[in-house]
Scaffold this motif. Structure first.
Motif, mmCIF file in Angstrom:
data_model
loop_
_atom_site.group_PDB
_atom_site.id
_atom_site.type_symbol
_atom_site.label_atom_id
_atom_site.label_comp_id
_atom_site.label_asym_id
_atom_site.label_seq_id
_atom_site.Cartn_x
_atom_site.Cartn_y
_atom_site.Cartn_z
ATOM 1 N N UNK A 140 162.122 -4.282 44.441
ATOM 2 C CA UNK A 140 161.422 -5.115 45.116
ATOM 3 C C UNK A 140 160.134 -4.399 45.123
ATOM 4 N N UNK A 141 160.049 -3.286 44.897
ATOM 5 C CA UNK A 141 158.781 -2.211 44.986
ATOM 6 C C UNK A 141 158.191 -2.497 43.578
ATOM 7 N N UNK A 142 156.785 -2.711 43.644
ATOM 8 C CA UNK A 142 156.391 -2.892 42.235
ATOM 9 C C UNK A 142 155.982 -1.520 41.427
ATOM 10 N N UNK A 143 155.933 -1.573 40.339
ATOM 11 C CA UNK A 143 155.727 -0.351 39.595
ATOM 12 C C UNK A 143 154.904 -0.407 38.332
ATOM 13 N N UNK A 144 154.268 0.628 37.966
ATOM 14 C CA UNK A 144 153.466 0.693 36.927
ATOM 15 C C UNK A 144 153.750 1.937 36.051
ATOM 16 N N UNK A 145 153.457 1.681 34.695
ATOM 17 C CA UNK A 145 153.601 2.659 33.706
ATOM 18 C C UNK A 145 151.957 3.167 33.432
ATOM 19 N N UNK A 146 151.964 4.571 33.580
ATOM 20 C CA UNK A 146 150.687 5.333 33.300
ATOM 21 C C UNK A 146 150.719 5.647 31.943
ATOM 22 N N UNK A 147 149.667 5.298 31.096
ATOM 23 C CA UNK A 147 149.641 5.388 29.490
ATOM 24 C C UNK A 147 148.310 6.278 29.081
ATOM 25 N N UNK A 164 155.187 -4.179 37.085
ATOM 26 C CA UNK A 164 154.624 -5.207 37.130
ATOM 27 C C UNK A 164 152.995 -4.934 36.411
ATOM 28 N N UNK A 165 152.895 -3.652 36.264
ATOM 29 C CA UNK A 165 151.684 -3.511 35.681
ATOM 30 C C UNK A 165 151.736 -2.293 34.684
ATOM 31 N N UNK A 166 150.634 -2.048 33.804
ATOM 32 C CA UNK A 166 150.683 -0.736 33.157
ATOM 33 C C UNK A 166 149.090 -0.215 33.260
ATOM 34 N N UNK A 167 148.909 1.182 33.217
ATOM 35 C CA UNK A 167 147.858 1.944 33.638
ATOM 36 C C UNK A 167 147.395 2.585 32.305
ATOM 37 N N UNK A 168 146.629 1.932 31.567
ATOM 38 C CA UNK A 168 146.192 2.736 30.219
ATOM 39 C C UNK A 168 144.891 3.459 30.429
ATOM 40 N N UNK A 169 144.755 4.513 29.710
ATOM 41 C CA UNK A 169 143.480 4.968 29.647
ATOM 42 C C UNK A 169 142.437 4.353 29.164
ATOM 43 N N UNK A 170 141.300 4.338 29.468
ATOM 44 C CA UNK A 170 140.264 3.462 28.924
ATOM 45 C C UNK A 170 139.981 3.333 27.650
ATOM 46 N N UNK A 171 140.372 4.667 26.757
ATOM 47 C CA UNK A 171 140.258 4.611 25.471
ATOM 48 C C UNK A 171 141.140 3.738 24.694
ATOM 49 N N UNK A 172 142.050 3.292 25.346
ATOM 50 C CA UNK A 172 143.163 2.434 24.613
ATOM 51 C C UNK A 172 143.134 1.180 24.886
ATOM 52 N N UNK A 173 142.094 0.634 25.761
ATOM 53 C CA UNK A 173 141.927 -0.766 26.029
ATOM 54 C C UNK A 173 141.100 -1.281 25.061
ATOM 55 N N UNK A 174 141.857 -2.568 24.542
ATOM 56 C CA UNK A 174 140.969 -3.396 23.644
ATOM 57 C C UNK A 174 141.630 -4.893 23.845
ATOM 58 N N UNK A 175 141.218 -5.939 23.277
ATOM 59 C CA UNK A 175 141.802 -7.341 23.434
ATOM 60 C C UNK A 175 143.215 -7.414 22.894
ATOM 61 N N UNK A 176 143.538 -6.670 22.124
ATOM 62 C CA UNK A 176 145.155 -6.776 21.385
ATOM 63 C C UNK A 176 145.931 -6.293 22.558
ATOM 64 N N UNK A 177 145.667 -5.054 23.187
ATOM 65 C CA UNK A 177 146.560 -4.733 24.067
ATOM 66 C C UNK A 177 146.470 -5.491 25.390
ATOM 67 N N UNK A 184 153.400 -9.996 28.195
ATOM 68 C CA UNK A 184 154.763 -9.329 28.941
ATOM 69 C C UNK A 184 154.763 -9.361 30.426
ATOM 70 N N UNK A 185 153.642 -10.231 31.043
ATOM 71 C CA UNK A 185 153.459 -10.217 32.470
ATOM 72 C C UNK A 185 153.153 -8.965 33.012
ATOM 73 N N UNK A 186 152.308 -8.141 32.285
ATOM 74 C CA UNK A 186 152.102 -6.819 32.908
ATOM 75 C C UNK A 186 150.525 -7.092 33.447
#
Length: 219
Positions: A140-147, A164-177, A184-186
């Motif tokens: 029941x406690x939400x979790x996030x994977x740091x990437x 419930x979430x993913x925490x990517x470094x900003x360099x990894x972020x684009x529209x595809x991600x 995937x409901x993240x």
């Protein structure tokens, strides 16, 4: 888009201190802090494996008693290294808390402590086993994977862990991600963002949250 105060807005306040937590609570939707365990196994809030960088002392956090940690001077504030319990008590009910678990073996003690509080909690970690243990002990406690690399595989990994979430470094972020994560409901919370213009760009892209050192980055 949520404003998540990295270590309690570490660019403005002394990181991972009660002062930072209290000040950040006025301007953030959620506060991120780092959690380790001291010699007794009690969860304490500090980023590094040692106290050397942020206190007037030296030594490995895991080898030091809670009382000794609390008696140290963190970043010349006169405050000691806080226990996680003290941080939880300092956070207002309407502000969330993102706990980055910095080492294995913390999960059970942290979850036991969280039972006493109604604070919105997000447990995050780079370590897959830590998140798997958290899921198994209390889903029941939400979790996030740091990437910080190989984001596509990480999205699949986070989904398989029921995060419930993913925490990517900003360099990894684009529209595809973003598309893959949201499919995937993240939720996607990006770190570290300290440029208001970049934060605005990510908000337009559909990022769910930014993890920032400076509140100005959240406008």
């Amino acid at each position: 888009m949520r404003c998540i105060a990295h270590r309690g807005f570490a660019g403005l306040y002394p990181e991972n201190t009660l002062t930072a937590v209290r000040q950040a609570a006025d301007r953030a939707d959620m506060i991120e802090v780092d959690v380790r365990q001291c010699r007794s196994g009690d969860p304490v809030v500090i980023h590094d494996e040692t106290v050397d960088r942020v206190t007037d002392s030296t030594g490995v956090v895991a080898d030091i008693s809670l009382a000794t940690l609390q008696s140290m001077d963190v970043l010349e504030t006169g405050e000691g290294v806080p226990s996680l319990e003290a941080v939880l008590r300092a956070v207002p009910d309407d502000v969330g808390l993102n706990l980055e678990l910095k080492e294995p073996g913390l999960v059970e003690r942290v979850l036991e402590l969280l039972e006493e509080f109604d604070t919105e909690i997000l447990l995050s970690s780079f370590d897959v086993e830590t998140l798997a243990t958290a899921r198994d002990l209390d889903p029941s406690v939400d979790r996030a994977l740091i990437v910080d690399s190989s984001s596509e595989a990480a999205i699949e990994r986070a989904a398989s862990l029921d995060c419930t979430a993913i925490h990517p470094h900003w360099r990894l972020v684009d529209f595809a991600l973003l598309e893959r994560a949201h499919r995937s409901d993240l939720a996607v919370n990006v770190w570290p963002i300290n440029d208001p213009e970049r934060a605005t760009e990510y908000e337009k892209m559909g990022v769910d949250g930014v993890i920032v050192d400076e509140p100005a980055a959240c406008r």
